[in-house]
Write an enzyme that holds these catalytic residues in place. Sequence first.
Site, PDB file in Angstrom:
ATOM      1  N   LYS A  92       0.870  -1.173   0.000  1.00 27.98           N
ATOM      2  CA  LYS A  92       0.000   0.000   0.000  1.00 27.98           C
ATOM      3  C   LYS A  92       0.908   1.225   0.000  1.00 27.98           C
ATOM      4  CE  LYS A  92      -4.493   0.996   0.655  1.00 27.98           C
ATOM      5  NZ  LYS A  92      -5.672   0.286   0.143  1.00 27.98           N
ATOM      6  N   GLY A 192     -25.961   1.833   3.794  1.00 28.61           N
ATOM      7  CA  GLY A 192     -25.081   2.501   2.831  1.00 28.61           C
ATOM      8  C   GLY A 192     -25.369   2.024   1.425  1.00 28.61           C
ATOM      9  N   GLY A 194     -24.329   3.329  -1.618  1.00 29.25           N
ATOM     10  CA  GLY A 194     -23.482   4.060  -2.562  1.00 29.25           C
ATOM     11  C   GLY A 194     -23.197   3.163  -3.755  1.00 29.25           C
ATOM     12  N   VAL A 196     -21.288   0.373  -4.180  1.00 25.35           N
ATOM     13  CA  VAL A 196     -21.410  -1.082  -4.010  1.00 25.35           C
ATOM     14  C   VAL A 196     -22.828  -1.460  -3.581  1.00 25.35           C
ATOM     15  CG1 VAL A 196     -20.535  -3.128  -2.833  1.00 25.35           C
ATOM     16  CG2 VAL A 196     -18.969  -1.279  -3.403  1.00 25.35           C
TER      17      VAL A 196
HETATM   18  P1  NAD Z   1     -19.641   4.938  -1.434  1.00 22.51           P
HETATM   19  O1  NAD Z   1     -18.996   6.115  -0.823  1.00 22.51           O
HETATM   20  O2  NAD Z   1     -20.042   4.980  -2.877  1.00 22.51           O
HETATM   21  O3  NAD Z   1     -20.951   4.525  -0.601  1.00 22.51           O
HETATM   22  C1  NAD Z   1     -21.019   4.576   0.782  1.00 22.51           C
HETATM   23  C2  NAD Z   1     -22.431   5.012   1.133  1.00 22.51           C
HETATM   24  O4  NAD Z   1     -22.587   4.956   2.560  1.00 22.51           O
HETATM   25  C3  NAD Z   1     -22.754   6.455   0.725  1.00 22.51           C
HETATM   26  O5  NAD Z   1     -23.962   6.476  -0.013  1.00 22.51           O
HETATM   27  C4  NAD Z   1     -22.862   7.192   2.043  1.00 22.51           C
HETATM   28  O6  NAD Z   1     -23.809   8.254   1.994  1.00 22.51           O
HETATM   29  C5  NAD Z   1     -23.331   6.079   2.971  1.00 22.51           C
HETATM   30  N1  NAD Z   1     -23.099   6.327   4.393  1.00 22.51           N
HETATM   31  C6  NAD Z   1     -22.053   6.956   4.986  1.00 22.51           C
HETATM   32  N2  NAD Z   1     -22.224   6.982   6.324  1.00 22.51           N
HETATM   33  C7  NAD Z   1     -23.400   6.338   6.576  1.00 22.51           C
HETATM   34  C8  NAD Z   1     -24.118   6.037   7.752  1.00 22.51           C
HETATM   35  N3  NAD Z   1     -23.683   6.410   8.952  1.00 22.51           N
HETATM   36  N4  NAD Z   1     -25.280   5.350   7.629  1.00 22.51           N
HETATM   37  C9  NAD Z   1     -25.751   4.989   6.431  1.00 22.51           C
HETATM   38  N5  NAD Z   1     -25.113   5.255   5.275  1.00 22.51           N
HETATM   39  C10 NAD Z   1     -23.953   5.928   5.345  1.00 22.51           C
HETATM   40  O7  NAD Z   1     -18.641   3.728  -1.161  1.00 22.51           O
HETATM   41  P2  NAD Z   1     -18.622   2.313  -1.902  1.00 22.51           P
HETATM   42  O8  NAD Z   1     -17.613   2.340  -2.981  1.00 22.51           O
HETATM   43  O9  NAD Z   1     -19.996   1.870  -2.167  1.00 22.51           O
HETATM   44  O10 NAD Z   1     -17.988   1.402  -0.751  1.00 22.51           O
HETATM   45  C11 NAD Z   1     -18.755   0.999   0.361  1.00 22.51           C
HETATM   46  C12 NAD Z   1     -17.840   0.310   1.363  1.00 22.51           C
HETATM   47  O11 NAD Z   1     -17.223  -0.821   0.743  1.00 22.51           O
HETATM   48  C13 NAD Z   1     -16.695   1.171   1.879  1.00 22.51           C
HETATM   49  O12 NAD Z   1     -16.430   0.821   3.217  1.00 22.51           O
HETATM   50  C14 NAD Z   1     -15.519   0.756   0.996  1.00 22.51           C
HETATM   51  O13 NAD Z   1     -14.284   0.960   1.642  1.00 22.51           O
HETATM   52  C15 NAD Z   1     -15.804  -0.717   0.818  1.00 22.51           C
HETATM   53  N6  NAD Z   1     -15.223  -1.281  -0.404  1.00 22.51           N
HETATM   54  C16 NAD Z   1     -15.567  -0.771  -1.620  1.00 22.51           C
HETATM   55  C17 NAD Z   1     -15.029  -1.340  -2.775  1.00 22.51           C
HETATM   56  C18 NAD Z   1     -15.403  -0.819  -4.140  1.00 22.51           C
HETATM   57  O14 NAD Z   1     -15.112  -1.493  -5.132  1.00 22.51           O
HETATM   58  N7  NAD Z   1     -16.058   0.329  -4.245  1.00 22.51           N
HETATM   59  C19 NAD Z   1     -14.127  -2.413  -2.682  1.00 22.51           C
HETATM   60  C20 NAD Z   1     -13.814  -2.921  -1.415  1.00 22.51           C
HETATM   61  C21 NAD Z   1     -14.366  -2.338  -0.284  1.00 22.51           C
END
Ligand code: NAD
Length: 366
Positions: A92, A192, A194, A196
């Site tokens: 990393k 959440g 977002g 994913v």
């Molecule tokens: P994102 O930022 O697109 O979505 C996260 C969502 O969570 C947002 O809509 C945000 O408004 C919401 N949120 C934040 N705080 C909140 C709360 N207290 N209660 C309810 N909702 C809340 O992120 P993402 O890319 O969808 O990733 C989601 C998680 O998965 C993260 O922890 C990320 O590290 C992990 N992750 C993502 C990927 C990827 O490919 N995107 C890969 C591995 C891990």
Amino acid sequence: MSVINQESVETKLNLFEGLKTYDHEQIVFCQDNATGLKAIIAIHNTVLGPGLGGTRMWAYSNEQDAINDVMRLSRGMTYKAALAGLNLGGAKAVIIGDAKTHKTEALMRKFGRFVENLNGKYITAEDVGTTTLDMEHIRKETEHVVGLPKNMGGGGDPSPVTAFGVYMGMKASAKHAWGNDGLSGKTIAIQGIGKVGGHLIDYLTKEGAKIYVADINDEAVNHYVNKYGCIGVPTQDIIGLDVDVFAPCALGAVLNTENIEKLKCSIVCGAANNQLADEKVHGPMLVKQGIAYAPDYLVNAGGLINVYQEHNGYVEERAMSATEKIYDICLAIHKKAADEGTHTQQAANSLAEKRINDIMKVHSTY
Ligand code: NAD
């Protein structure tokens, strides 16, 4: 050149003690006055292959915090790659600075040259504070970068693949808990929605699950309520809902003592990183409550699997079929944990360690 006194020699030796904490192979400090670059690349373990891990850009309040973060995150990548069955090690990087105000093309390209100097031992990618555009800048200086846009031969946004992996983990956990991996009619609470969480809804609605959603972003909630017929829930209520599956897809450390006591589900399976606030305490606590926990770093490995495919020329079908294997690994981990009377995170860690140790022996012959 200044004379090194005894005190500074001792300080340097302590740095090596730090490297031993997680058994790191190499830490590279990258400094450049012209661009203001201050970066640290931590290569944790390369037994299985080159260390792959994203570059985080963050305004750390001190250098020690940056070192701690990069060491912790790089170790996590070793376990994630090993468990997912990839020929990749863990690494990393962090760039110290505010991504909004300090980032320039020159800074990213200078960082790319430091990556290039490692000759492929470290492969970088996007992370918090860096974007696909940054990866494009880095690509001008080194080939050792993934997570490029599709028009540059990359896999583009990994979120749909990550969501597919979570879906596979959820089905395997259902098979373990109920003897059948069908999710039709099951109730699922997603925290959440977002990138994913949204794609996960796609898979789950197609299978006929009943979905509850909560997000601090009301617009996202309204979208999934109106378009997919999900049921919106206040953010503070989503954890304690009486449902079959709880899917954390927002925040880390969501499985802490207070929240675990509220859970009424049979399965926890979601994309969020580092869901267990303290794995030694909260892993066993979930077992005690009879909850099947799908280890986060396994079920969210689709993103890593996706970028790994870029190495051999990205083909989406190959990324999806490699991610589908999360089902079998997750099922094996549930079984191992049950057989050994341990929690699933522990079972996952020991599977990852076993693979690294086994392959290390393979590499012992020239
Ligand atoms: P994102 O930022 O697109 O979505 C996260 C969502 O969570 C947002 O809509 C945000 O408004 C919401 N949120 C934040 N705080 C909140 C709360 N207290 N209660 C309810 N909702 C809340 O992120 P993402 O890319 O969808 O990733 C989601 C998680 O998965 C993260 O922890 C990320 O590290 C992990 N992750 C993502 C990927 C990827 O490919 N995107 C890969 C591995 C891990």
